[in-house]
Scaffold this motif. Structure first.
Motif, mmCIF file in Angstrom:
data_model
loop_
_atom_site.group_PDB
_atom_site.id
_atom_site.type_symbol
_atom_site.label_atom_id
_atom_site.label_comp_id
_atom_site.label_asym_id
_atom_site.label_seq_id
_atom_site.Cartn_x
_atom_site.Cartn_y
_atom_site.Cartn_z
ATOM 1 N N VAL A 29 -44.872 34.216 63.690
ATOM 2 C CA VAL A 29 -46.239 34.059 63.181
ATOM 3 C C VAL A 29 -46.726 32.637 63.376
ATOM 4 O O VAL A 29 -47.899 32.387 63.649
ATOM 5 C CB VAL A 29 -46.297 34.472 61.689
ATOM 6 C CG1 VAL A 29 -47.544 33.921 61.022
ATOM 7 C CG2 VAL A 29 -46.268 35.984 61.565
ATOM 8 N N LEU A 30 -45.805 31.674 63.261
ATOM 9 C CA LEU A 30 -46.142 30.265 63.457
ATOM 10 C C LEU A 30 -46.042 29.842 64.919
ATOM 11 O O LEU A 30 -46.191 28.669 65.232
ATOM 12 C CB LEU A 30 -45.223 29.381 62.607
ATOM 13 C CG LEU A 30 -45.326 29.587 61.096
ATOM 14 C CD1 LEU A 30 -44.295 28.721 60.370
ATOM 15 C CD2 LEU A 30 -46.728 29.264 60.601
ATOM 16 N N GLY A 31 -45.746 30.787 65.810
ATOM 17 C CA GLY A 31 -45.647 30.473 67.230
ATOM 18 C C GLY A 31 -44.345 29.813 67.610
ATOM 19 O O GLY A 31 -44.263 29.138 68.629
ATOM 20 N N LEU A 32 -43.298 30.006 66.798
ATOM 21 C CA LEU A 32 -42.000 29.393 67.055
ATOM 22 C C LEU A 32 -40.989 30.456 67.454
ATOM 23 O O LEU A 32 -41.163 31.649 67.204
ATOM 24 C CB LEU A 32 -41.502 28.652 65.811
ATOM 25 C CG LEU A 32 -42.381 27.519 65.289
ATOM 26 C CD1 LEU A 32 -41.859 27.009 63.960
ATOM 27 C CD2 LEU A 32 -42.463 26.382 66.295
ATOM 28 N N THR A 33 -39.912 30.017 68.089
ATOM 29 C CA THR A 33 -38.806 30.892 68.430
ATOM 30 C C THR A 33 -37.546 30.374 67.756
ATOM 31 O O THR A 33 -37.457 29.198 67.393
ATOM 32 C CB THR A 33 -38.590 30.945 69.951
ATOM 33 O OG1 THR A 33 -38.262 29.636 70.434
ATOM 34 C CG2 THR A 33 -39.841 31.444 70.664
ATOM 35 N N SER A 34 -36.565 31.251 67.605
ATOM 36 C CA SER A 34 -35.326 30.835 66.938
ATOM 37 C C SER A 34 -34.593 29.772 67.743
ATOM 38 O O SER A 34 -34.075 28.798 67.194
ATOM 39 C CB SER A 34 -34.418 32.047 66.709
ATOM 40 O OG SER A 34 -34.113 32.685 67.943
ATOM 41 N N TRP A 61 -41.208 48.056 59.323
ATOM 42 C CA TRP A 61 -40.099 48.321 58.417
ATOM 43 C C TRP A 61 -39.579 47.048 57.768
ATOM 44 O O TRP A 61 -39.181 47.049 56.595
ATOM 45 C CB TRP A 61 -38.970 49.031 59.167
ATOM 46 C CG TRP A 61 -39.209 50.493 59.349
ATOM 47 C CD1 TRP A 61 -39.483 51.152 60.511
ATOM 48 C CD2 TRP A 61 -39.206 51.481 58.321
ATOM 49 N NE1 TRP A 61 -39.647 52.489 60.281
ATOM 50 C CE2 TRP A 61 -39.467 52.723 58.943
ATOM 51 C CE3 TRP A 61 -38.994 51.452 56.940
ATOM 52 C CZ2 TRP A 61 -39.543 53.922 58.226
ATOM 53 C CZ3 TRP A 61 -39.057 52.645 56.226
ATOM 54 C CH2 TRP A 61 -39.332 53.858 56.872
ATOM 55 N N LEU A 62 -39.565 45.940 58.520
ATOM 56 C CA LEU A 62 -39.113 44.675 57.941
ATOM 57 C C LEU A 62 -40.042 44.246 56.809
ATOM 58 O O LEU A 62 -39.591 43.789 55.750
ATOM 59 C CB LEU A 62 -39.067 43.592 59.019
ATOM 60 C CG LEU A 62 -38.623 42.202 58.547
ATOM 61 C CD1 LEU A 62 -37.206 42.242 57.980
ATOM 62 C CD2 LEU A 62 -38.698 41.188 59.691
ATOM 63 N N LEU A 95 -46.581 42.696 59.126
ATOM 64 C CA LEU A 95 -47.679 43.621 59.407
ATOM 65 C C LEU A 95 -48.529 43.115 60.562
ATOM 66 O O LEU A 95 -48.931 43.892 61.441
ATOM 67 C CB LEU A 95 -48.534 43.795 58.144
ATOM 68 C CG LEU A 95 -49.764 44.701 58.282
ATOM 69 C CD1 LEU A 95 -49.341 46.121 58.661
ATOM 70 C CD2 LEU A 95 -50.564 44.711 56.981
ATOM 71 N N TYR A 96 -48.797 41.815 60.568
ATOM 72 C CA TYR A 96 -49.586 41.220 61.664
ATOM 73 C C TYR A 96 -48.887 41.413 63.008
ATOM 74 O O TYR A 96 -49.515 41.791 64.001
ATOM 75 C CB TYR A 96 -49.793 39.735 61.371
ATOM 76 C CG TYR A 96 -50.376 38.952 62.525
ATOM 77 C CD1 TYR A 96 -51.733 38.998 62.801
ATOM 78 C CD2 TYR A 96 -49.563 38.168 63.337
ATOM 79 C CE1 TYR A 96 -52.271 38.287 63.857
ATOM 80 C CE2 TYR A 96 -50.077 37.452 64.391
ATOM 81 C CZ TYR A 96 -51.445 37.502 64.644
ATOM 82 O OH TYR A 96 -51.959 36.806 65.704
ATOM 83 N N LEU A 97 -47.581 41.153 63.042
ATOM 84 C CA LEU A 97 -46.834 41.320 64.291
ATOM 85 C C LEU A 97 -46.768 42.788 64.697
ATOM 86 O O LEU A 97 -46.751 43.115 65.885
ATOM 87 C CB LEU A 97 -45.423 40.745 64.138
ATOM 88 C CG LEU A 97 -45.342 39.226 63.986
ATOM 89 C CD1 LEU A 97 -43.930 38.802 63.634
ATOM 90 C CD2 LEU A 97 -45.798 38.531 65.262
ATOM 91 N N HIS A 98 -46.715 43.662 63.707
ATOM 92 C CA HIS A 98 -46.717 45.100 64.026
ATOM 93 C C HIS A 98 -48.062 45.525 64.616
ATOM 94 O O HIS A 98 -48.103 46.278 65.600
ATOM 95 C CB HIS A 98 -46.428 45.911 62.772
ATOM 96 C CG HIS A 98 -46.598 47.387 62.952
ATOM 97 N ND1 HIS A 98 -45.684 48.152 63.644
ATOM 98 C CD2 HIS A 98 -47.593 48.243 62.556
ATOM 99 C CE1 HIS A 98 -46.091 49.420 63.659
ATOM 100 N NE2 HIS A 98 -47.247 49.495 63.009
ATOM 101 N N GLY A 105 -35.745 50.245 64.767
ATOM 102 C CA GLY A 105 -36.488 51.207 65.568
ATOM 103 C C GLY A 105 -37.770 50.654 66.150
ATOM 104 O O GLY A 105 -38.049 49.451 66.088
ATOM 105 N N PRO A 106 -38.611 51.537 66.707
ATOM 106 C CA PRO A 106 -39.846 51.086 67.387
ATOM 107 C C PRO A 106 -40.794 50.327 66.475
ATOM 108 O O PRO A 106 -41.492 49.427 66.920
ATOM 109 C CB PRO A 106 -40.471 52.407 67.869
ATOM 110 C CG PRO A 106 -39.343 53.376 67.909
ATOM 111 C CD PRO A 106 -38.409 52.985 66.801
#
Length: 589
Positions: free
Chosen positions: A135-140, A455-456, A51-54, A449-450
């Motif tokens: 959310v933690l500022g990390l990337t895969s 949705w996740l 939700l935060y990222l959305h 989708g957008p």
């Protein structure tokens, strides 16, 4: 905090009983504390993070059966409430077991518990589309090293755990315990199967195997299914709640990636460089990532090194009308943190220039916006041969024009280390190819989708609620059936109670080939040539080039071989200047 406190007497003697007293219910049974302490917080963070990222854009005790038979209740209390020194000779002698044997099995249990904590964190770094990492500022790609370290540690601990128990059983003359399968307690056979599957997976992760036989590494990695399945059968559902959240988020991510890879995407064009590098250009929807310079396209640059990439390069080097492609991703957050610097220095080695191509393209777009101030850019690119200089041509997309660089303060220092003078080969040219896509090909888009993050979060929340409902139903049915079986046993004295825990861009070209070949000496573009200075026969003085940069804040990005990144990091951390901010970009592991 719970993971840290779990091995302590404070948690075992005070916190856990207090939590269990308040949480254990008829509906969820004795697993309610496990779900509350270990599972719910992580999934709550994942859902809330989506939700935060959305918007911005009490644990049941498991015991080895042989210990219950030989050490009985004394060992049960000592195992979780006391330290190793409390295992006295008196306790051991009472059950015919030596002190060192007790200490060995106690150590094995604690090693297994520690391995379970490592397993709990193992899957987060490889859940590429999860909301937890951003959310933690990390990337895969930046977190994969944690997955590697945790994987080695997990298998090392679980292997030691298994070996210690085998030695213990052999020492007390009960090696037959290795063949014991239990439906209501620790299942030794299940643990052994899980360990064998994990060892097979672990062996294929050796760099010598992973890099030379990547497909073997890839398919062997699917042994994680056997590893996790029999791990659950081995330890029971109680301990599973500790590792369940990370594994569950990974399964959701893996399933969504599987759905995305079922579709054939629209490949528009390609550029084949003489330095065994190619660029693929795909149609994409506006919700996908990538540079704003091309809102309807996404570029992927591939260096021909392994067998798969070499075959792809050969295929595109010949006449080809169409290429069927499926894609997972893209992954990683959009980032423009480099805008906070006055100057950005990018140091690349070989194909390490590829991340900087995307950054420079984005800065070109931003430089056109009057309200956006872009930093000065210094690109220090190190190549082996003159042919590699053609990679600079990728700084502009196929549809770009040299004039787009006019507002960007760009300076390129290119170094060719293996040649002392330019080597011109007119037969080596950059080939541009246009493909003929099918009407069924789709642009690259987020699988959900957008509003994919929203949705996740809904998927995580709703599926966890359904899981709770299912657990509650099973618990109630288990209680009712157990009561019914108890009555039948008392009535008939023959029954045994069994535990049932058991949008499509317009104007896409439809022609096959594009006669847009350009000779090597004409590269890079004319405006790029004005910003480029080429040095032959040596390596750059990185310390001098970096220290000469002006500005209160200088961002230094390094991408390429490990030694190059370490050298740049050492310069930035030398303390000679205090305005350098270092960042390493690595896509090799």
């Amino acid at each position: 905090m719970m993971w840290i406190m779990a091995p302590t007497n404070t948690y075992k003697q005070k916190w856990k009983p207090a939590i269990s007293e308040k949480v254990v219910s008829t509906y969820f049974g004795k697993q309610a504390p496990n779900m509350l302490v270990w599972t719910f917080p992580v999934l709550f963070v994942a859902a809330l993070g989506s939700l935060y990222l959305h918007l911005g854009k009490k644990t049941p005790t498991k015991t080895c059966t042989v210990m219950k038979e030989t050490v009985a209740g004394a060992m049960e209390e000592a195992r979780f409430s006391e330290r190793l020194p409390t295992l006295t000779a008196k306790v051991a002698a009472a059950d015919g077991i030596k002190v060192w044997q007790l200490k060995l099995v106690e150590s094995a249990l604690w090693i297994g518990l520690t391995g379970n904590v490592c397993l709990a964190f193992l899957f987060y770094p490889v859940a590429r589309g999860s909301s937890v990492l951003p959310v933690l500022g990390l990337t895969s790609e930046g977190s994969i090293k944690y997955h590697i370290w945790l994987g080695h540690l997990t298998m090392l601990l679980f292997t030691a755990h298994g070996v210690c128990f085998i030695v213990f059983w052999a020492a007390i003359g009960k090696i037959s315990e290795m063949l014991k399968w239990s439906y209501s307690d620790i299942s030794n056979v299940a643990g052994e199967i899980s360990l064998i599957g994990g060892l097979g997976l672990w062996a294929a992760t050796l760099p010598q195997i992973r890099r030379k036989f990547f497909e073997l590494f890839f398919y062997t990695h699917h042994l994680y299914i056997i590893f996790v399945f029999f791990f659950v059968l081995h330890v029971g559902i109680g301990y599973t709640f500790i590792m369940l959240p990370g594994f569950y988020l990974f399964i959701i991510d893996r399933y969504l990636r599987f759905l995305q890879s079922r579709c054939s995407v629209r490949l528009l064009s390609a550029r084949v460089l003489p330095c065994n590098v190619l660029e693929l250009n795909f149609a994409k929807s506006h919700v996908s990532s990538n540079s704003n310079m091309e809102p309807d396209r996404l570029s992927v640059i591939i260096k021909s090194e392994g067998s798969w990439s070499t075959n792809l390069y050969r295929m595109l080097s010949s006449s080809i009308e169409r290429l069927n492609v499926s894609i997972e991703g893209p992954y990683g957050p959009a980032s423009n943190h480099f805008l906070r610097h006055d100057t950005v220095v990018m140091v690349s080695g070989g194909s390490g220039i590829t991340p900087f191509i995307s950054i420079i393209r984005e800065l070109i777009f931003m430089s056109k916006l009057s309200q956006c101030k872009t930093p000065d850019i210094i690109l220090i690119a190190i190549f082996k041969s003159s042919l590699d200089l053609t990679m600079l041509d990728l700084l502009l997309p196929m549809t770009g024009s040299p004039s787009e660089l006019s507002n960007l303060k760009l300076r390129i220092e290119a170094y060719v280390t293996k040649e002392k003078e330019p080597v011109i080969d007119n037969s080596k040219r950059v080939r541009s190819i246009w493909f003929k896509p099918l009407p069924t090909d789709k642009p690259i888009a987020a699988i959900l989708g957008p509003n994919s993050w929203l949705w996740l979060g809904a998927i995580i929340s709703s599926s966890f609620i359904m899981f709770l409902i299912l657990i509650g139903i099973i618990t109630r049915c288990n209680g009712e059936c157990s009561g019914f079986l108890e009555q039948r046993r008392y009535a008939r004295e023959a029954m045994q109670v069994q535990n049932m825990e058991g949008q499509t861009p317009e104007g896409s070209p439809s022609i096959m080939a594009y006669n847009g070949e350009r000779e090597l000496e004409s590269l890079p573009h004319q405006s790029l040539a004005e910003a480029t200075k080429i040095h032959y026969g040596g390596r750059p003085d990185l310390k001098r080039l970096i220290f000469e940069c002006k500005g209160e804040s200088i961002g230094v990005l390094a991408s390429g071989p490990t030694k190059l990144r370490h050298d740049v990091a050492a310069i930035c951390s030398s303390g000679l200047v205090d305005n350098l901010h270092f960042e390493s970009i690595s896509f090799s592991w």
